[in-house]
Design an enzyme around this catalytic site. Structure first.
Site, PDB file in Angstrom:
ATOM      1  N   ASP A   7       0.873  -1.162   0.000  1.00  0.00           N
ATOM      2  CA  ASP A   7       0.000   0.000   0.000  1.00  0.00           C
ATOM      3  C   ASP A   7       0.924   1.229   0.000  1.00  0.00           C
ATOM      4  O   ASP A   7       2.130   1.105   0.246  1.00  0.00           O
ATOM      5  CB  ASP A   7      -0.880  -0.046   1.253  1.00  0.00           C
ATOM      6  N   ASP A   9      -0.121   5.282   0.983  1.00  0.00           N
ATOM      7  CA  ASP A   9      -0.338   6.224   2.094  1.00  0.00           C
ATOM      8  C   ASP A   9      -0.474   5.489   3.420  1.00  0.00           C
ATOM      9  O   ASP A   9      -1.270   4.563   3.549  1.00  0.00           O
ATOM     10  CB  ASP A   9      -1.588   7.065   1.838  1.00  0.00           C
TER      11      ASP A   9
END
Length: 253
Positions: A7, A9
């Site tokens: 991922d 952020d």
């Protein structure tokens, strides 16, 4: 583990911010050891500015797989053009985009989370995904992290919008965001596509993310059967990457 997927952020970098140099250096080293994928709810422009533009000269971009908007788009490195090239996209229809934008604003106002002051647009049409950012896309990281620490506000909005568009996938995204895309096109879809393209099983992909809770947008990748590794932030991810790099260095001699 034959592939590492991340991922963005809250995992590799803070919201909308570039990776710090130690993280960029570690990720660059990883690309020389095994395939590395970035599966983010953000756009390709954000993946570029936050990740690929920060990589060191050591990085092997041919080992990288960029899957922005939660896997609704996919990019590979093209050495001839010295740039990233789109391999596929799954865009929402015009009618669905209209319905989603109307629903987001209406429910955000009803729930009292349509903020009077924002930093940039609240709703962004990314083609393959509509993203609601309560404080605006460019809000300071500190303001974003303080706005909804328990994810309750985002989850309520996602539930309300989902009822309006049951044929689409509505997910609580980053620190202030809700993401809407075609149903079936999420991070589970992304890791399955990645496995097919690389000739591995989903269970041989390690997916690293900070939102593994059932309402989080990393949860589908965990449910798909990856080696799911939950981190608390970029500092945690950096420690993980350094441990993996050290293991490879010790065991490749």
């Amino acid at each position: 583990m034959k592939v590492m997927a991340f991922d963005l952020d809250g995992t590799l970098a803070r919201s909308k911010k570039p990776m710090h140099k130690p993280m960029a250096d570690a990720l660059s080293q990883l690309t020389r050891l095994l395939p590395v994928a970035i599966i983010s709810g953000g756009t390709i422009d954000l993946v570029r500015s936050q990740v690929t533009d920060m990589l060191s000269d050591e990085a092997d971009r041919s080992h990288m797989h960029l899957m922005p908007t939660s896997g609704a788009r996919y990019y590979r490195w093209n050495p001839e053009d010295d740039d990233w090239q789109e391999a596929y996209e799954h865009n929402l229809s015009e009618e669905d985009r209209r319905l989603v934008i109307e629903s987001l604003e209406r429910h955000a106002r009803e729930l009292g989370i349509w903020q009077a002051r924002t930093w940039g647009p609240r709703i962004e049409d990314r083609g393959s995904q509509i993203t609601f950012s309560a404080l605006g896309q460019q809000a300071p990281v500190e303001a974003k992290e303080e706005w909804d620490p328990t994810n309750e506000k985002k989850n309520r909005l996602a539930e309300a919008v989902q009822k309006d568009v049951p044929h689409l996938a509505v997910r609580s995204g980053g620190s202030t965001s809700v993401d809407i895309s075609n149903r079936g096109v999420d991070k589970a879809y992304a890791v399955r596509k990645l496995a097919d393209m690389l000739g591995v099983t989903v269970g041989q992909i390690a997916f690293v993310g900070d939102r593994m809770d059932p309402d989080g947008n990393d949860y589908p990748a965990a449910l798909a059967g990856t080696i799911a590794i939950r981190v608390t932030g970029p500092e945690d991810t950096l420690q993980l990457c350094n441990r993996i790099i050290d293991w490879y260095n010790r065991n490749s001699r």
